[in-house]
Scaffold this motif. Structure first.
Motif, PDB file in Angstrom:
ATOM      1  N   PRO A  42       4.459   1.062 -10.492  1.00 38.90           N
ATOM      2  CA  PRO A  42       4.431   1.471  -9.083  1.00 38.90           C
ATOM      3  C   PRO A  42       5.525   2.473  -8.764  1.00 38.90           C
ATOM      4  N   ALA A  96       0.640  -1.163  -4.079  1.00 37.76           N
ATOM      5  CA  ALA A  96       0.296  -1.794  -5.358  1.00 37.76           C
ATOM      6  C   ALA A  96      -0.460  -3.106  -5.135  1.00 37.76           C
ATOM      7  N   GLY A 110       6.818   1.090  -3.900  1.00 35.19           N
ATOM      8  CA  GLY A 110       5.835   0.068  -4.301  1.00 35.19           C
ATOM      9  C   GLY A 110       4.401   0.514  -4.231  1.00 35.19           C
ATOM     10  N   ASP A 111       4.122   1.799  -4.476  1.00 36.21           N
ATOM     11  CA  ASP A 111       2.744   2.271  -4.373  1.00 36.21           C
ATOM     12  C   ASP A 111       2.265   2.855  -5.691  1.00 36.21           C
ATOM     13  N   ILE A 112       0.959   2.905  -5.826  1.00 35.38           N
ATOM     14  CA  ILE A 112       0.346   3.594  -6.958  1.00 35.38           C
ATOM     15  C   ILE A 112      -0.483   4.733  -6.405  1.00 35.38           C
TER      16      ILE A 112
END
Ligand SMILES: Cc1cc2nc3c(=O)[nH]c(=O)nc-3n(C[C@H](O)[C@H](O)[C@H](O)COP(=O)(O)O)c2cc1C
Ligand code: SF4
Ligand code: FES
Lengths: 847, 450, 206
Positions: A457, A468, A461-463
């Motif tokens: 991530p 995520a 906290g992202d993809i």
């Protein structure tokens, strides 16, 4: 209903009938050839039992009782009598009730002659009206939108249009209003029925209450001749084409179980006006003088004979080949032609001229192997109850209207879970189980994570811009439903980013294909949602570099085909971008445009400009002149839809028939004939006398189509799906990296809208007005960054250009992204897109 | 259960607080034994509470007269959540009881709701009050606010850790058809109040938001506190075999002392309730009875010969009408039955939801014909036309009516015409211009138009 | 002032919060709009559509089904004379004619001073008190011609003690957060806890 294994045995008018469990009596009877009169019942919508016309005697053991057959499900041993005395009395009674307040103005009604109410009245109705009271009155026809008029005095309140708007289209903008015998259908004041699908309500209205503005008073049903055909859109919607006095006057949807269920988009339904456009080309054109005299150096396009035009074209091609070799001839476009047209052009280019510089797509689609090299889904597979659909494509509501309707039904009524893997919200977002709105260009990372790849991530906290946790939850949901089909709808979600990103995402989704299909599970399959009419036919017919007809590569299929064709190109050619680049560099002496408009459609306008500038001779075939063909040296007038027969291939690979009903304008000819003529000029005789003969050759030489006879296609209402393919999906596993985006910029995503300023829409008077004005859509949260109010005009700047446009708040656009409609000549987004870069970042300046 | 107590003839179960000054307040309710039933219920297993209601064989008081305990049993097992919807839409012409029960004794209804919720695991209750009943709405709102504060409703009812339920006060906006239970649910979902298709025949299987839903009438639920406090058998011991307990009737029209009376169900006769001084006290000004509607506008009319029938469901059904919503409308010999008939038909024409063709078009056609007749523009064929249109709305014109419609409203418009035309055809003919002469004779003999 | 004002917006939110599905609040919200403006304006309908997330056309569909919801201005006082069967038998037609004569309007009409809108309505459940009427949904029983004239005089003088049209119950339901059991969404919980009780356990009942 046939695939139902269990059957319910009932008796209809004494004859035994096998029905499917849960089937309505009215449907079972109809299949058994017993027609039960009805008005509100419609097989593609929920029963409402409003009109009560379908009331018949039904005996389920407790003696015969009058019941509406559209609401009663068959049960074992049920006895149905549609002819009993009390049935007849009840139906006559209902009919009389319906006619009480009906104006009976059939002579001046568009529906006259094809009106169920009229037919019923003739068949069963009472003669003299016993109703001597004052009839109900409403203001005569009112427009519910720009295309549809509503006459509330004729309306019998069957709830079909309102149910369609709500249940099918999801646009409940017309509703019942008031109560009892004052009930009326209407819109909210000054809020028109702005739905892409409003024309369907006209088709399903059982009386003349709803009429289509483009068709009003045009003809009487008994003057119409009609043929069943396939509309040239990627869905391959089945239609009936109706004409009168050699003029196309109306398209009606055909209820094809596999495809459009009888629905059409307004854009397609009313496009019949384009057929008769006075801008249609009626004779070949060549360069000439202002006085209309042919003259190669002339500044104008002047009419000429076919012989002259063909000779000029052939000479140019011959000269080019002799001078620089076959590679100096290139062919662009052809995605809107029939399979036969496409095959003929492919054979001319690759078999006769010997060039592989052939591409039907204008760099706005997907590489052929990503379409032909993957397990192909059907629409019905995507709509399998309980299945999963992953949307990796532009908004179906904007680009594939009837596919949108089918998907909507599948989600709402069949428990299909939709997963959006798109750069922005679509028309289905509010129904989606998961909305993974990624940063432009970063779909692949999300796809990889979905398929179980462990993706690190990002900082927050992202993809790829998606939380995520959402990705994880979605992955779990996919796994949960893995016993049901998983269907990926794949297209170009954004024309402002490289196609590679989509291909990489596809590769990720496909990586565990065999894992997903392990243990007899249906696994994953792909439904290509490409833009142009018969683009899938074009790929099947070899109108792409490195391909030959029949879903086979030059390398694999060359030798075999050479036997029929004489020869095939030795090496794969260039795609549209390569071709235009070569032309710009002066390496293309003859550029053939098959209804193509690079200036309008190719994502890199400057390159297209340079290419046309430096291409030696430009030969075009088209229905009307477009900005590019206007620059041609030779233009052949082509026959269009409804003016020639042939076959069409839809996004499933389904082949269906198109039929001719009117004669082409002037001396216009079908493309297959034009190609064959040119071939003859170049010394090759294709021996084609009809599209059927072209098709015969296709079924002989195209591996995937071998043995697929016209008879077989004609025999089935839904045509035949061609599944076999020997093309392999060859995506390089490595994902290209996306540059980081700085805090002051927004990343651009751009896709087409249903109503754009494109050629088709603009030649349909009824639609031209509907194109929305171009705006830049930005997430509300980004507005403080932008520092203006919604609706304000701003200056939008990219590294290659800038332009002014209004910016509006749109929660459907994720933070950090800016969305802009494609295909607006008045505000051409291509001026902002850097063809060299993989993504385009924008800065917004208040003006 | 406690032994069935012999019930005094004048025992009042649900109207007992009507003359208690502060009966509508929590205080007043509590010191007259309020919420004892709920307390008692919470000490029982839910299934046993349901059992008591079965034993009581409490018939629904909303019109259809279906046994509540049985209907409760129709909730499909294992399907949750389940809802309770209270039908307080009282709009059937002549019906006047639920409003009083809501205005004068709101806590009794609230307690009844809680008992039902407890017995069946209904996790939210919606109290649908007719829109025009502003006073009932504020009485119920006040009572609910009190009851919530005092811990009777809402989270942890009476401190029970495991029993919490909200009662949401809802109100309509003027549409009789919304009283029909599936229309009520549509309305509660924010839609037009149009009845739903049957099957399913009971919302208990598929109702509000597609979930199991018990719809009960206000009076039905108001009986629950007494039933649980005193036991189902005690209730069953009252009244007749299949029409148990007491029942509230509104007697209106041409009677000396019109009023709302709670009487033993099934044993009292029409003659009692219309003529007994304790009740309606007979015809006003010494007039004679011409006809009466036994159970609300939808019911076929009764006459002299029916007076000694008991107010008992099956008996009245067999006699060709219904007790319906407990509305007895009495007409004396001065009544112009054609106008009366038109009045009732107009009601149904105005209240048709418009969904079914025969009801939407048929009822308003009937109304138009009748007003034309009243206006002196009748034609000789109109009377047969009336009957034939009726027949097309309700084939055979039988009782109970056959329907070509989704709900019984349409067919209901047939009752008054069939009744009046059959019995008083002469009065209709008297309105037909070309029948003037005969008319006089006919009408005088029938004693009308005086 | 056509959309719901700030104060009413808060009331609206509280009402919506009492339902598992926002759309269920539609009719109460339409009443709220009518309470605010005396009738339901189109802007209010559009606003309510936003609040419960439906199309304005759907709000119109519902609103127009119900008689009490007026979509055009009416008098400060709706005087609804019952014309149901029981009142009809006891002379409601005469009362209506008297009203028409004294107010100079036919049913549905509004007096010139904009004070009174007259309507002849179906049974209002006061059948034993015939003939009866409602003023803004407050009852007047056994109404004689004289009583009617007095009422009209009081209404005109504003001494009838009747709130302006649109106001219904004077008391609103309010559920304190500490007492709220919580709405029960259709796609929610399983079997309620108390259903697990058995006879022997004479429960948490206080
Ligand atoms: C047209 C029509 C109107 C009705 N109106 C009411 C009504 O106003 N109040 C009521 O309680 N039931 C009414 N009912 C009956 C309801 O549909 C339903 O049967 C009843 O509320 C169930 O409650 P119960 O079993 O306690 O009687 C009506 C039915 C019909 C067909
Ligand atoms: S019978 Fe009348 S009221 Fe009942 S559903 Fe049909 S139209 Fe509506
Ligand atoms: S078709 Fe069955 S009621 Fe209309």
């Amino acid at each position: 209903m046939s695939e139902q294994e269990t059957v319910v045995n009932i008796t209809v008018n004494g004859q035994p009938v096998e029905a499917a469990p849960g089937e309505w009596v009215i449907a079972a009877a109809e299949r058994a050839g017993v027609y039960i009169p009805h008005f509100c019942y419609h097989p593609r919508m929920n029963s409402v039992g409003m009109c009560r016309m379908c009331i018949v005697d039904i005996d389920t053991g407790r003696g015969p009782a009058l019941q509406p057959s559209c609401m009663v499900a068959v049960s074992e041993g049920m006895v149905v009598d549609t002819t009993s005395e009390q049935t007849r009395k009840a139906q006559d009674g209902v009919l009389e009730f319906l006619l009480l307040n009906h104006p009976l103005d059939c002579p001046v009604c568009d529906k006259g002659g094809e009106c169920p109410l009229q037919d019923q009245t003739m068949a069963y109705g009472p003669g003299e009206s016993r109703f001597i009271e004052e009839k109900r009155h409403f203001e005569k026809p009112i427009p519910v939108n720009d295309l549809v008029y509503l006459d509330r005095e004729r309306c019998i309140l069957c709830d079909r249009c309102t149910r369609f708007a709500d249940e099918v289209a999801g646009d409940p903008l017309i509703t019942f209003q008031d109560r009892g015998d004052q009930t009326q259908v209407n819109t909210f004041p000054d809020l028109p029925f702005s739905s892409y699908f409003s024309g369907n309500t006209v088709q399903i209205c059982p009386v003349g209450a709803l009429t289509a503005v483009p068709y009003r008073f045009k003809a009487r049903p008994w003057d119409l001749t009609e043929v069943e055909s396939t509309f040239p859109n990627p869905m391959g919607d089945r239609v009936v084409v109706q004409a009168s006095r050699d003029q196309v006057l109306r398209y009606q949807g055909v209820d094809s179980d596999a495809v459009n269920w009888g629905w059409l988009t307004d854009k397609d339904r009313f496009s019949f006006e384009a057929v008769a456009s006075e801008l249609r080309l009626r004779a070949p054109l060549v360069r000439g003088t202002a006085l209309g005299r042919p003259d190669p150096a002339g500044s104008e396009l002047v009419e000429t004979s076919w012989g002259q035009a063909l000779r000029q074209a052939a000479d140019a091609i011959r000269a080019a080949v002799a001078d620089k070799g076959p590679q100096s001839v290139a062919v662009l476009g052809g995605a809107r032609l029939t399979n036969e047209d496409q095959y003929a052009w492919a054979r001319l280019a690759k078999g006769v001229i010997g060039t592989d510089h052939v591409d039907a797509q204008l760099d706005d689609g997907l590489p052929a192997d990503a379409v032909l090299g993957l397990p192909r889904a059907t629409v019905n597979r995507a709509c399998t109850p309980g299945g999963t659909v992953i949307l990796l494509a532009p908004d179906p509501k904007e680009e594939q209207g009837t596919l949108y309707l089918r998907l909507r039904d599948a989600i709402v009524n069949r428990g299909v879970q939709l997963i959006e893997l798109t750069p922005r919200a679509s028309g289905l977002s509010h129904l989606a189980a998961f909305r993974l709105h990624h940063r432009p260009g970063e779909a692949a990372a999300v796809a990889a994570a979905l398929m179980g790849g462990d993706i690190e991530p990002g900082p927050d906290g992202d993809i790829g811009g998606v939380p995520a946790d959402d990705v994880a939850a979605t992955a779990a949901a996919i796994a949960n439903r893995a016993d049901k089909p998983i269907t990926v709808i794949v297209g170009r979600p954004s024309l402002a980013e490289s196609a590679d990103f989509t291909v990489e995402a596809v590769a990720e989704l496909n990586r565990f294909a065999n894992l997903l299909s392990a243990g007899g599970r249906p696994g994953i399959a792909f439904l290509p949602a490409l833009h142009r009419g018969n683009v899938l036919g074009a790929l099947d017919m070899g109108l792409a570099p490195g391909l030959l007809p029949g879903r086979i590569t030059l390398a694999d299929g060359g030798p075999a085909l050479a036997e029929t064709w004489g020869s095939v190109p030795s090496a794969p050619g260039a795609d549209a971008r390569g071709i235009l680049q070569a032309a710009a560099d002066g390496q293309i002496d003859v550029l053939i445009l098959l209804g193509a408009d690079p200036l309008g459609d190719f994502p890199h306008r400057e390159l297209a400009e340079a290419a046309l500038e430096n291409a030696g001779t430009i030969i075009a075939t088209d229905l009307v002149l477009n900005p590019s063909s206007a620059r041609a040296h030779v233009v052949f007038p082509a026959a269009g839809f409804a003016e020639r027969g042939g076959t069409h291939t839809n996004l499933e690979g389904r082949v269906t028939c198109q039929r001719q009903i009117v004669t082409p304008p002037g001396t216009a000819r079908a493309d297959w004939a034009i190609a064959a003529e040119l071939a003859r000029q170049l010394g090759a005789d294709f021996g084609f006398g009809s599209p059927e003969e072209v098709w015969d050759e296709i079924t002989r030489v195209a591996p995937s189509h071998r043995g697929l006879s016209r008879e077989a296609i004609d025999a089935s209402d839904d045509g035949v799906v061609v599944a076999q393919s020997s093309v392999a999906f060859t995506a390089s596993g490595d994902t290209s990296s996306v540059p980081p985006i700085d805090a002051y910029s927004l990343r651009l995503t751009s896709a087409r809208r249903m109503y754009d300023r494109g050629t088709l829409v603009q030649h349909v008077p009824s639609l031209a007005g509907l194109a929305p004005t171009a705006v830049l859509a930005v997430n509300p949260y980004d507005f403080d960054r932008v520092g203006v109010d919604s609706g304000a005009d701003v200056q939008v700047i990219s590294n290659v250009g800038e332009m002014a446009m209004p910016v509006v708040a749109d929660p459907g656009v994720p933070r950090g992204t800016a969305a802009f409609g494609y295909n607006y000549p008045d505000l051409d987004v291509r001026a902002l897109v850097d063809p060299e870069a993989v993504v385009t970042d924008l800065r917004i300046q208040t003006r | 259960m406690n032994a069935p107590a012999p019930a005094p003839a004048d025992l009042r179960i649900i109207t007992s607080r009507f003359d208690v000054e502060d009966g509508h307040t929590l205080a007043g309710y509590e010191h007259t034994g309020g919420y004892a039933g709920l307390r008692r219920a919470l000490e029982m297993a839910p299934a046993d509470v349901h059992g008591e209601v079965r034993t009581a064989s409490l018939l629904g008081r909303g019109g259809a007269g279906f046994p509540a305990g049985v209907k409760w049993g129709f909730c499909p097992p294992g399907v949750w959540p389940r809802y309770l919807v209270v039908n307080g839409d009282e709009s059937e012409p002549g019906t006047y009881k639920d409003r009083l029960l809501m205005e004068r004794d709101p806590h009794q209804l609230i307690e009844g709701c809680l008992i039902a919720c407890y017995a069946l695991g209904l996790s939210q209750c919606f109290l649908y009050v007719r829109g025009e009943m502003a006073h009932a709405q504020e009485r119920l709102a006040a009572a609910l606010n009190e009851a919530y504060e005092a811990g009777y409703v809402g989270r942890n009812v009476l401190g029970a850790e495991d029993f919490s339920v909200d009662i949401t006060l809802h109100w309509g906006a003027g549409a009789y058809i919304v009283g029909e239970e599936t229309a009520l649910i549509e309305s509660l979902e924010g839609n037009r109040g149009m009845p739903r298709l049957k099957p399913p025949y009971f919302p208990a299987s598929i109702g509000l938001y597609g979930k199991p839903t018990i719809v009960n009438n206000v009076e039905t639920l108001a009986n629950l506190p007494w039933i649980i406090s005193n036991g189902g058998e005690a209730f069953a011991a009252m009244g007749a075999e299949s029409s148990t307990g007491t029942r509230v009737f509104a007697v209106s029209g041409h009677v000396a002392t019109p009023g709302v009376f709670e009487v033993p169900f099934g044993t009292t006769t029409f003659r009692d309730i219309i003529f007994d001084p304790r009740y309606a006290g007979g015809m006003r000004l010494g007039r004679t009875l011409k006809t009466f509607i036994p159970g609300g506008a939808s019911a076929p009319w009764f006459f002299e010969e029916h007076l000694d029938l008991p107010l008992e469901k099956t008996t009245v059904d067999q006699a060709g009408s219904m007790l319906g919503s407990g509305a007895i409308v009495v007409m004396d010999d001065t009544t112009d039955v054609v106008r009366a008939c038109h009045n009732v038909v107009r009601f149904f024409a105005r209240e048709s939801c418009g969904k079914c063709t025969p009801c939407r078009e048929g009822t308003s056609w009937l109304e138009k014909i009748l007003s034309r007749i009243l206006a002196g523009q009748g034609r000789s064929q109109d009377l047969d036309l009336l009957m034939d249109v009726c027949d097309n709305i309700s084939p055979g014109i039988n009782w109970p009516p056959r329907q070509t419609t989704i709900c019984p409203l349409g067919p209901s418009a047939v009752s008054p015409i069939a009744s009046a035309l059959e019995r008083f055809r002469g009065e209709f003919e008297a309105y037909l211009p070309e029948a003037e002469e005969t008319a006089v004779a006919v009408t005088t003999s029938a004693g009308a138009m005086s | 002032m056509a959309r719901l004002n700030a104060a009413n917006l808060m009331v609206a939110q509280e009402i919506i919060a009492r339902y598992p599905v926002p759309r269920s609040a539609l009719i109460p919200l339409l009443h709220l709009a009518q309470e605010q403006d005396g009738y339901v304006t189109e802007d209010a309908m559009a606003h309510i559509a936003e609040l419960v997330d439906v199309e304005p056309a759907e709000v119109m569909g519902t609103c127009s089904f119900y008689e009490m919801l007026k979509r055009a201005p009416v008098g400060d006082y709706m005087v609804n004379i019952c014309n149901g069967i029981s009142c009809h038998l006891l002379g409601s037609s005469d009362l209506i004619h008297h009203a028409e004569a004294t107010l100079g309007v036919r049913p549905g009409g509004t007096t010139d001073d904009g004070k009174i809108t007259l309507e002849a309505v179906e049974c209002i459940a006061a059948c034993t008190e015939a003939p009866c009427l409602q003023v803004n949904y407050r009852y007047r029983n056994r109404v004689t011609a004289e009583a009617f004239d007095e009422l009209v005089a009081e209404l005109r003088a504003g001494t009838a003690g009747v709130a302006a049209h649109g106001n219904l119950a004077k008391v609103r339901q309010h559920i304190g957060d500490d007492r709220r059991a919580g709405v029960s969404p259709p796609d929610g919980q399983g079997e309620p806890a108390w259903m697990a009780r058995n006879p022997s356990d004479n429960g948490a009942g206080s």
